[in-house]
Design a protein around this motif. Structure first.
Motif, mmCIF file in Angstrom:
data_model
loop_
_atom_site.group_PDB
_atom_site.id
_atom_site.type_symbol
_atom_site.label_atom_id
_atom_site.label_comp_id
_atom_site.label_asym_id
_atom_site.label_seq_id
_atom_site.Cartn_x
_atom_site.Cartn_y
_atom_site.Cartn_z
ATOM 1 N N ASP A 1 -41.573 54.992 54.029
ATOM 2 C CA ASP A 1 -42.001 55.279 55.311
ATOM 3 C C ASP A 1 -41.935 56.768 55.591
ATOM 4 O O ASP A 1 -42.855 57.622 56.076
ATOM 5 C CB ASP A 1 -41.231 54.656 56.484
ATOM 6 C CG ASP A 1 -41.663 53.271 56.620
ATOM 7 O OD1 ASP A 1 -42.568 52.872 55.852
ATOM 8 O OD2 ASP A 1 -40.576 52.539 57.059
ATOM 9 N N GLU A 2 -40.828 57.613 55.032
ATOM 10 C CA GLU A 2 -40.599 58.920 55.213
ATOM 11 C C GLU A 2 -41.464 59.836 54.243
ATOM 12 O O GLU A 2 -42.238 60.504 54.816
ATOM 13 C CB GLU A 2 -39.118 59.425 54.781
ATOM 14 C CG GLU A 2 -38.795 60.874 54.682
ATOM 15 C CD GLU A 2 -39.134 61.489 55.950
ATOM 16 O OE1 GLU A 2 -39.062 62.848 56.250
ATOM 17 O OE2 GLU A 2 -39.209 60.813 57.218
ATOM 18 N N LYS B 1 -44.729 58.630 53.710
ATOM 19 C CA LYS B 1 -46.156 58.593 54.272
ATOM 20 C C LYS B 1 -45.872 59.628 55.549
ATOM 21 O O LYS B 1 -46.927 60.000 55.754
ATOM 22 C CB LYS B 1 -46.147 57.239 54.936
ATOM 23 C CG LYS B 1 -46.581 56.223 53.582
ATOM 24 C CD LYS B 1 -46.546 54.710 54.224
ATOM 25 C CE LYS B 1 -47.923 54.551 55.017
ATOM 26 N NZ LYS B 1 -47.812 52.845 55.576
ATOM 27 N N ARG B 2 -44.625 59.890 56.264
ATOM 28 C CA ARG B 2 -44.564 60.816 57.280
ATOM 29 C C ARG B 2 -45.036 62.264 56.893
ATOM 30 O O ARG B 2 -45.934 62.954 57.430
ATOM 31 C CB ARG B 2 -43.266 60.640 58.079
ATOM 32 C CG ARG B 2 -43.234 61.640 59.102
ATOM 33 C CD ARG B 2 -41.746 61.726 59.542
ATOM 34 N NE ARG B 2 -41.103 62.662 58.767
ATOM 35 C CZ ARG B 2 -41.103 63.960 58.768
ATOM 36 N NH1 ARG B 2 -41.897 64.692 59.597
ATOM 37 N NH2 ARG B 2 -40.173 64.608 58.015
ATOM 38 N N GLY C 1 -48.756 62.705 55.977
ATOM 39 C CA GLY C 1 -49.261 62.867 57.277
ATOM 40 C C GLY C 1 -49.139 64.238 57.678
ATOM 41 O O GLY C 1 -50.204 64.830 58.446
ATOM 42 N N VAL C 2 -48.158 64.823 57.439
ATOM 43 C CA VAL C 2 -47.950 66.365 57.953
ATOM 44 C C VAL C 2 -49.002 67.011 57.042
ATOM 45 O O VAL C 2 -49.707 68.186 57.501
ATOM 46 C CB VAL C 2 -46.398 66.805 57.643
ATOM 47 C CG1 VAL C 2 -46.392 68.240 57.608
ATOM 48 C CG2 VAL C 2 -45.276 66.063 58.489
#
Length: 235
Positions: free
Chosen positions: A156-157, A159-160, A163-164
Protein backbone atom coordinates in the motif's frame (compact mmCIF):
# COMPACT_ATOMS: atom_id res chain seq x y z
CA UNK A 1 49.28 6.75 -12.99
CA UNK A 2 47.06 7.34 -9.96
CA UNK A 3 48.07 5.77 -6.67
CA UNK A 4 45.10 4.02 -5.06
CA UNK A 5 47.15 2.11 -2.50
CA UNK A 6 45.55 4.04 0.36
CA UNK A 7 42.26 2.26 -0.41
CA UNK A 8 42.40 -1.28 1.03
CA UNK A 9 39.55 -2.38 -1.24
CA UNK A 10 41.98 -2.36 -4.16
CA UNK A 11 43.93 -5.23 -2.62
CA UNK A 12 40.95 -7.53 -3.16
CA UNK A 13 39.66 -5.90 -6.32
CA UNK A 14 42.80 -4.51 -8.03
CA UNK A 15 42.40 -1.68 -10.51
CA UNK A 16 43.50 -2.57 -14.02
CA UNK A 17 43.47 1.13 -14.87
CA UNK A 18 43.75 3.20 -11.66
CA UNK A 19 43.37 6.42 -13.64
CA UNK A 20 39.64 5.89 -14.16
CA UNK A 21 36.68 5.62 -11.78
CA UNK A 22 36.48 2.31 -9.95
CA UNK A 23 32.91 1.08 -9.48
CA UNK A 24 32.11 -1.58 -6.88
CA UNK A 25 28.60 -2.77 -7.51
CA UNK A 26 26.07 -5.34 -8.66
CA UNK A 27 23.16 -4.94 -11.11
CA UNK A 28 20.52 -4.25 -8.46
CA UNK A 29 18.18 -1.21 -8.50
CA UNK A 30 20.65 0.72 -6.36
CA UNK A 31 23.72 -0.50 -8.18
CA UNK A 32 22.59 0.26 -11.72
CA UNK A 33 21.89 3.88 -10.85
CA UNK A 34 25.62 4.51 -10.97
CA UNK A 35 26.46 2.44 -14.02
CA UNK A 36 23.62 4.14 -15.93
CA UNK A 37 24.84 7.58 -14.84
CA UNK A 38 28.43 6.80 -15.78
CA UNK A 39 27.29 5.60 -19.20
CA UNK A 40 25.14 8.71 -19.70
CA UNK A 41 28.03 10.96 -18.72
CA UNK A 42 30.57 9.12 -20.86
CA UNK A 43 32.95 8.83 -17.93
CA UNK A 44 35.44 5.96 -18.22
CA UNK A 45 35.10 3.49 -15.38
CA UNK A 46 36.12 0.02 -14.32
CA UNK A 47 33.38 -2.15 -12.76
CA UNK A 48 34.07 -4.67 -10.02
CA UNK A 49 31.38 -7.20 -9.18
CA UNK A 50 30.64 -7.55 -5.46
CA UNK A 51 29.12 -11.00 -5.02
CA UNK A 52 26.29 -11.08 -2.50
CA UNK A 53 26.18 -14.87 -2.55
CA UNK A 54 29.74 -14.85 -1.21
CA UNK A 55 28.89 -12.04 1.22
CA UNK A 56 31.67 -9.92 -0.28
CA UNK A 57 29.89 -6.71 0.73
CA UNK A 58 30.71 -7.63 4.33
CA UNK A 59 34.40 -8.27 3.69
CA UNK A 60 36.95 -6.06 5.49
CA UNK A 61 38.17 -4.75 2.15
CA UNK A 62 34.72 -3.61 1.04
CA UNK A 63 33.85 -2.24 4.48
CA UNK A 64 36.99 -0.11 4.30
CA UNK A 65 35.27 1.86 1.53
CA UNK A 66 31.70 1.62 2.73
CA UNK A 67 31.35 0.93 6.47
CA UNK A 68 27.64 0.23 5.88
CA UNK A 69 28.39 -2.81 3.74
CA UNK A 70 26.12 -1.92 0.84
CA UNK A 71 26.70 -1.41 -2.86
CA UNK A 72 27.38 0.74 -4.82
CA UNK A 73 30.61 2.50 -3.94
CA UNK A 74 33.22 4.22 -6.08
CA UNK A 75 36.75 5.53 -6.04
CA UNK A 76 37.40 8.51 -8.27
CA UNK A 77 41.16 8.97 -8.77
CA UNK A 78 40.48 12.52 -9.93
CA UNK A 79 38.41 13.83 -7.07
CA UNK A 80 38.27 17.35 -5.62
CA UNK A 81 41.62 19.05 -5.87
CA UNK A 82 42.84 16.27 -8.16
CA UNK A 83 43.07 13.84 -5.23
CA UNK A 84 41.42 10.39 -5.09
CA UNK A 85 38.13 10.17 -3.22
CA UNK A 86 36.04 7.21 -2.13
CA UNK A 87 32.27 7.53 -1.97
CA UNK A 88 29.29 5.38 -1.00
CA UNK A 89 25.48 5.75 -0.97
CA UNK A 90 23.98 5.82 -4.45
CA UNK A 91 22.26 9.18 -4.03
CA UNK A 92 25.45 10.88 -2.88
CA UNK A 93 27.39 9.33 -5.77
CA UNK A 94 24.79 10.55 -8.27
CA UNK A 95 25.02 14.10 -6.94
CA UNK A 96 28.81 13.93 -7.00
CA UNK A 97 28.93 12.73 -10.62
CA UNK A 98 26.39 15.34 -11.73
CA UNK A 99 28.31 18.16 -10.06
CA UNK A 100 31.66 16.85 -11.28
CA UNK A 101 30.49 17.01 -14.90
CA UNK A 102 27.85 19.73 -14.79
CA UNK A 103 25.41 17.31 -16.42
CA UNK A 104 22.21 15.48 -15.44
CA UNK A 105 21.27 18.29 -13.08
CA UNK A 106 19.85 21.75 -13.87
CA UNK A 107 22.28 24.64 -13.92
CA UNK A 108 19.99 27.04 -12.06
CA UNK A 109 19.86 26.77 -8.28
CA UNK A 110 16.08 26.38 -8.05
CA UNK A 111 16.08 23.53 -10.56
CA UNK A 112 19.01 21.90 -8.83
CA UNK A 113 17.31 21.88 -5.44
CA UNK A 114 14.05 20.64 -6.94
CA UNK A 115 15.96 17.78 -8.56
CA UNK A 116 17.56 16.94 -5.22
CA UNK A 117 14.09 16.80 -3.65
CA UNK A 118 13.15 14.02 -6.05
CA UNK A 119 16.44 12.21 -5.51
CA UNK A 120 15.76 12.24 -1.76
CA UNK A 121 12.16 11.14 -2.42
CA UNK A 122 13.59 8.02 -4.02
CA UNK A 123 16.25 7.45 -1.39
CA UNK A 124 13.88 7.86 1.55
CA UNK A 125 10.69 6.47 0.04
CA UNK A 126 10.58 4.62 -3.26
CA UNK A 127 13.67 2.48 -2.70
CA UNK A 128 13.05 1.42 0.90
CA UNK A 129 9.34 0.76 0.42
CA UNK A 130 9.65 -1.21 -2.82
CA UNK A 131 12.60 -3.04 -1.31
CA UNK A 132 10.62 -4.08 1.75
CA UNK A 133 7.66 -5.03 -0.41
CA UNK A 134 9.92 -7.23 -2.53
CA UNK A 135 11.47 -8.85 0.53
CA UNK A 136 8.19 -9.95 2.04
CA UNK A 137 6.44 -10.66 -1.26
CA UNK A 138 9.20 -12.74 -2.84
CA UNK A 139 11.84 -13.77 -0.34
CA UNK A 140 9.97 -14.07 2.94
CA UNK A 141 6.61 -15.24 1.60
CA UNK A 142 6.69 -18.49 3.57
CA UNK A 143 7.61 -16.71 6.79
CA UNK A 144 4.59 -14.40 6.55
CA UNK A 145 2.17 -16.87 4.98
CA UNK A 146 -0.10 -16.59 8.04
CA UNK A 147 0.32 -12.85 8.41
CA UNK A 148 -0.67 -10.66 5.48
CA UNK A 149 0.21 -7.41 7.24
CA UNK A 150 3.86 -7.00 6.06
CA UNK A 151 3.04 -7.44 2.36
CA UNK A 152 -0.07 -5.29 2.60
CA UNK A 153 1.78 -2.57 4.52
CA UNK A 154 4.57 -2.19 2.00
CA UNK A 155 2.30 -2.82 -0.99
CA UNK A 156 0.00 0.00 0.00
CA UNK A 157 2.82 2.43 0.77
CA UNK A 158 4.55 1.55 -2.50
CA UNK A 159 1.33 2.21 -4.39
CA UNK A 160 0.95 5.54 -2.61
CA UNK A 161 4.45 6.55 -3.73
CA UNK A 162 3.72 5.40 -7.27
CA UNK A 163 0.69 7.65 -7.14
CA UNK A 164 2.92 10.60 -6.22
CA UNK A 165 5.08 9.83 -9.25
CA UNK A 166 2.00 9.39 -11.43
CA UNK A 167 0.81 12.89 -10.56
CA UNK A 168 4.26 14.41 -10.99
CA UNK A 169 4.69 12.85 -14.44
CA UNK A 170 1.37 14.02 -15.83
CA UNK A 171 2.29 16.06 -18.90
CA UNK A 172 6.01 15.59 -18.21
CA UNK A 173 8.55 13.50 -20.07
CA UNK A 174 10.86 13.33 -17.06
CA UNK A 175 10.56 14.23 -13.39
CA UNK A 176 12.02 17.66 -14.14
CA UNK A 177 10.02 18.16 -17.32
CA UNK A 178 12.04 18.05 -20.52
CA UNK A 179 15.37 17.58 -18.76
CA UNK A 180 16.56 14.08 -17.94
CA UNK A 181 18.31 14.17 -14.57
CA UNK A 182 19.76 12.10 -11.77
CA UNK A 183 16.27 12.11 -10.24
CA UNK A 184 15.06 9.89 -13.08
CA UNK A 185 18.14 7.67 -12.92
CA UNK A 186 17.67 7.26 -9.17
CA UNK A 187 14.06 6.21 -9.45
CA UNK A 188 12.98 4.28 -12.52
CA UNK A 189 15.40 1.36 -11.92
CA UNK A 190 13.51 0.72 -8.67
CA UNK A 191 10.12 0.69 -10.37
CA UNK A 192 11.49 -1.64 -13.02
CA UNK A 193 13.18 -3.78 -10.37
CA UNK A 194 9.90 -4.37 -8.60
CA UNK A 195 8.45 -5.50 -11.92
CA UNK A 196 11.37 -7.53 -13.25
CA UNK A 197 13.10 -8.86 -10.15
CA UNK A 198 10.29 -9.12 -7.59
CA UNK A 199 7.50 -9.97 -10.03
CA UNK A 200 5.27 -7.47 -8.29
CA UNK A 201 3.69 -5.57 -11.20
CA UNK A 202 0.26 -7.16 -10.78
CA UNK A 203 0.15 -6.89 -6.99
CA UNK A 204 1.30 -3.27 -7.18
CA UNK A 205 -1.28 -2.62 -9.90
CA UNK A 206 1.17 -1.08 -12.33
CA UNK A 207 -1.56 -0.73 -14.95
CA UNK A 208 -3.10 1.99 -12.78
CA UNK A 209 0.01 4.16 -13.23
CA UNK A 210 0.28 4.75 -17.01
CA UNK A 211 2.38 7.91 -16.68
CA UNK A 212 4.86 6.09 -14.48
CA UNK A 213 5.14 3.05 -16.72
CA UNK A 214 5.57 5.13 -19.88
CA UNK A 215 8.34 7.06 -18.09
CA UNK A 216 10.05 3.84 -16.99
CA UNK A 217 9.96 2.56 -20.55
CA UNK A 218 11.43 5.84 -21.84
CA UNK A 219 14.25 5.58 -19.36
CA UNK A 220 14.97 1.94 -20.15
CA UNK A 221 15.01 2.70 -23.89
CA UNK A 222 18.02 4.97 -23.50
CA UNK A 223 21.24 3.28 -24.72
CA UNK A 224 23.03 4.14 -21.47
CA UNK A 225 20.32 2.40 -19.46
CA UNK A 226 20.30 -0.66 -21.69
CA UNK A 227 24.01 -1.07 -21.05
CA UNK A 228 24.11 0.12 -17.45
CA UNK A 229 21.31 -2.18 -16.30
CA UNK A 230 23.60 -5.17 -16.89
CA UNK A 231 26.77 -3.86 -15.21
CA UNK A 232 28.75 -5.35 -13.58
CA UNK A 233 28.19 -8.41 -15.74
CA UNK A 234 28.41 -11.96 -14.48
CA UNK A 235 31.84 -13.57 -14.91
Amino acid sequence: MADLSSFPITTRWPAINPDIIQLYSLPTPNGVKISIALEELGLPYEPHRIAFDANEQKSPEFLSLNPNGRIPAIIDPNGPGGKPIGLFESGAILVYLAEKTGKLIPEDAAGRYETLCWVMFQMGGVGPMLGQFGHFFKFAAEKVANNSYPVERYRDESKRLLGVLETRLKGRQWLMGDEYTIADIATYPWVEGARRFYGGAEVLDYESFPNVMAWVDRGLARPAAQKGMEIPRKP
